[in-house]
Design an enzyme around this catalytic site. Structure first.
Site, PDB file in Angstrom:
ATOM      1  N   HIS A  38       7.302  -7.315  -1.893  1.00 43.56           N
ATOM      2  CA  HIS A  38       6.979  -6.641  -0.632  1.00 43.56           C
ATOM      3  C   HIS A  38       7.851  -7.185   0.500  1.00 43.56           C
ATOM      4  O   HIS A  38       7.716  -6.730   1.638  1.00 43.56           O
ATOM      5  CB  HIS A  38       5.536  -6.940  -0.213  1.00 43.56           C
ATOM      6  CG  HIS A  38       4.455  -6.309  -1.040  1.00 43.56           C
ATOM      7  ND1 HIS A  38       4.524  -5.043  -1.551  1.00 43.56           N
ATOM      8  CD2 HIS A  38       3.225  -6.773  -1.396  1.00 43.56           C
ATOM      9  CE1 HIS A  38       3.389  -4.779  -2.199  1.00 43.56           C
ATOM     10  NE2 HIS A  38       2.599  -5.815  -2.114  1.00 43.56           N
ATOM     11  N   LYS A  63       0.792  -1.242   0.000  1.00 51.48           N
ATOM     12  CA  LYS A  63       0.000   0.000   0.000  1.00 51.48           C
ATOM     13  C   LYS A  63       0.821   1.286   0.000  1.00 51.48           C
ATOM     14  O   LYS A  63       0.333   2.340   0.419  1.00 51.48           O
ATOM     15  CB  LYS A  63      -1.013   0.047   1.167  1.00 51.48           C
ATOM     16  CG  LYS A  63      -1.837  -1.189   1.384  1.00 51.48           C
ATOM     17  CD  LYS A  63      -2.350  -1.864   0.153  1.00 51.48           C
ATOM     18  CE  LYS A  63      -3.398  -1.120  -0.612  1.00 51.48           C
ATOM     19  NZ  LYS A  63      -3.839  -1.916  -1.801  1.00 51.48           N
ATOM     20  N   SER A  79      -4.707   2.901   4.201  1.00 52.68           N
ATOM     21  CA  SER A  79      -4.868   2.221   2.913  1.00 52.68           C
ATOM     22  C   SER A  79      -4.899   0.702   3.125  1.00 52.68           C
ATOM     23  O   SER A  79      -5.706  -0.011   2.520  1.00 52.68           O
ATOM     24  CB  SER A  79      -3.714   2.622   1.986  1.00 52.68           C
ATOM     25  OG  SER A  79      -3.859   2.043   0.719  1.00 52.68           O
TER      26      SER A  79
HETATM   27  N1  LIG Z   1      -1.290   7.186  -9.644  1.00 50.05           N
HETATM   28  C1  LIG Z   1      -1.444   7.187  -8.345  1.00 50.05           C
HETATM   29  N2  LIG Z   1      -1.276   8.320  -7.635  1.00 50.05           N
HETATM   30  C2  LIG Z   1      -1.428   8.333  -6.301  1.00 50.05           C
HETATM   31  N3  LIG Z   1      -1.759   7.248  -5.551  1.00 50.05           N
HETATM   32  C3  LIG Z   1      -1.948   6.097  -6.223  1.00 50.05           C
HETATM   33  C4  LIG Z   1      -1.800   6.002  -7.623  1.00 50.05           C
HETATM   34  N4  LIG Z   1      -2.061   4.731  -7.973  1.00 50.05           N
HETATM   35  C5  LIG Z   1      -2.361   4.061  -6.856  1.00 50.05           C
HETATM   36  N5  LIG Z   1      -2.296   4.871  -5.789  1.00 50.05           N
HETATM   37  C6  LIG Z   1      -2.579   4.550  -4.387  1.00 50.05           C
HETATM   38  O1  LIG Z   1      -1.620   3.615  -3.875  1.00 50.05           O
HETATM   39  C7  LIG Z   1      -2.257   2.805  -2.866  1.00 50.05           C
HETATM   40  C8  LIG Z   1      -2.148   1.337  -3.242  1.00 50.05           C
HETATM   41  O2  LIG Z   1      -0.822   0.951  -2.963  1.00 50.05           O
HETATM   42  P1  LIG Z   1      -0.135  -0.293  -3.646  1.00 50.05           P
HETATM   43  O3  LIG Z   1      -0.240  -0.187  -5.119  1.00 50.05           O
HETATM   44  O4  LIG Z   1       1.222  -0.361  -3.071  1.00 50.05           O
HETATM   45  O5  LIG Z   1      -1.033  -1.510  -3.148  1.00 50.05           O
HETATM   46  S1  LIG Z   1      -0.584  -3.039  -3.121  1.00 50.05           S
HETATM   47  O6  LIG Z   1       0.407  -3.188  -2.065  1.00 50.05           O
HETATM   48  O7  LIG Z   1      -0.075  -3.408  -4.416  1.00 50.05           O
HETATM   49  O8  LIG Z   1      -1.813  -3.777  -2.760  1.00 50.05           O
HETATM   50  C9  LIG Z   1      -3.715   3.252  -2.799  1.00 50.05           C
HETATM   51  O9  LIG Z   1      -3.737   4.266  -1.803  1.00 50.05           O
HETATM   52  P2  LIG Z   1      -5.064   4.719  -1.031  1.00 50.05           P
HETATM   53  O10 LIG Z   1      -5.920   5.422  -2.040  1.00 50.05           O
HETATM   54  O11 LIG Z   1      -4.604   5.644   0.057  1.00 50.05           O
HETATM   55  O12 LIG Z   1      -5.703   3.468  -0.496  1.00 50.05           O
HETATM   56  C10 LIG Z   1      -3.894   3.822  -4.200  1.00 50.05           C
HETATM   57  O13 LIG Z   1      -4.992   4.682  -4.328  1.00 50.05           O
END
Ligand SMILES: Nc1ncnc2c1ncn2[C@@H]1O[C@H](COP(=O)(O)OS(=O)(=O)O)[C@@H](OP(=O)(O)O)[C@H]1O
Length: 274
Positions: A99, A41, A129
């Site tokens: 991870h 996340k 998140s």
């Molecule tokens: N382009 C872009 N810009 C900003 N934020 C973004 C973007 N893409 C993904 N996200 C946000 O990243 C969070 C998901 O994290 P991960 O991709 O690491 O998730 S995972 O570990 O693969 O399940 C999750 O955060 P939260 O919205 O706070 O839940 C996503 O919304």
């Protein structure tokens, strides 16, 4: 879905079957590999899309390996099996993602010339998140209430282990020449600068025009449209800095800050929370 503990770290058994950890540990690294490391996340899908776009600008477009799903080598997926097996024969340059905490990394990685990118996010937003994510994965038993979840997060009782151990495990490698640290908050505040930094680190510097193209394709709104929506949109949920304020009480925030200060003081590692 049940979980198990390996060297104190929790893994969901169906996502990371125990034998996968050995597969990852013994995974042969190539000097031109790109290894993306994230605590869950903190920006896995986002940085994966950025790297995909950077490679696409030099003509690398292999959907089999650089597909929509971040290439998490420790995972097993139903149609592909253990990804560490699959990636053994993938063409170069491979984008591998994981991870896992530092002690579970492929043993040859740190001595190799592979490029390592570590992405981090402030732990309050990471916790929120993560909480929302596990609610959408009912097979993995995590507390349904935010209060109980936060207690577990603070205790370090969550899949892939405690946040601070994970972050500091990598941070202590910071003087190694082939590691780049990126922060979610920096990417939110100045994506072009971070894209430029990443592309240069990967040995693939981009023109201003190419940077703008990558930025356009990987901003939150673009990703919401283009990234396949698994788990009811949990991978592109809100995408903001400071969403923690909608979940943390003042008391929870103080307790969190105490632990943050205790774990990170004198480490040089710090995060922005808004
Ligand atoms: N382009 C872009 N810009 C900003 N934020 C973004 C973007 N893409 C993904 N996200 C946000 O990243 C969070 C998901 O994290 P991960 O991709 O690491 O998730 S995972 O570990 O693969 O399940 C999750 O955060 P939260 O919205 O706070 O839940 C996503 O919304």
């Amino acid at each position: 879905m049940s979980t198990y503990k390996e060297r104190g770290v929790i893994f969901p058994v169906d996502i990371v079957p125990r034998p996968n950890l050995d597969l990852v540990k013994n995974f042969d690294i190539r000097d031109d590999d790109i290894m993306m490391i994230t605590y869950p996340k903190t920006g896995t899908w986002w940085t994966h899309q950025i790297v995909k776009q950077i490679l696409a600008s030099e003509g690398v477009k292999d959907e089999k390996y650089l597909g929509d799903f971040p290439n998490l080598i420790e995972f097993s997926v139903p149609e592909k099996g253990a990804l560490a097996e699959l990636f053994k024969t993938a063409p170069s340059p491979r984008v591998l993602a994981t991870h896992v905490p530092v002690e579970f990394l492929p043993s040859g990685l740190l001595g190799s010339k592979a490029k390592i990118v570590v992405v981090m996010r402030n732990p309050k937003d990471t916790a929120v998140s993560t909480f929302h994510f596990w609610q959408k994965v009912p097979e993995v038993k995590t507390p349904e209430s935010w209060e109980s979840f936060l207690e577990q997060f603070l205790a370090g009782d969550c899949p892939w282990g405690p946040f601070y151990d994970h972050a500091l495990g990598y941070w202590k490698l910071k003087d190694s020449h082939n590691i780049l640290f990126l922060k979610y908050e920096d990417m939110k505040k100045d994506l072009p600068a971070e894209v430029k930094k990443l592309a240069t680190f990967l040995g693939r510097p981009l023109s201003e025009e190419a940077v703008q193209a990558v930025v356009g394709a990987t901003q939150f709104d673009s990703m919401k449209k283009t990234v396949k929506q698994h788990r009811d949109g949990a991978f592109t949920r809100k995408g903001v800095i400071g969403d923690w304020k909608n979940s943390f009480s003042d008391e929870q925030s103080r307790a969190f800050d105490d632990q943050y200060r205790e774990r990170l003081s004198n480490t040089g590692l710090e995060f922005e929370f808004e």
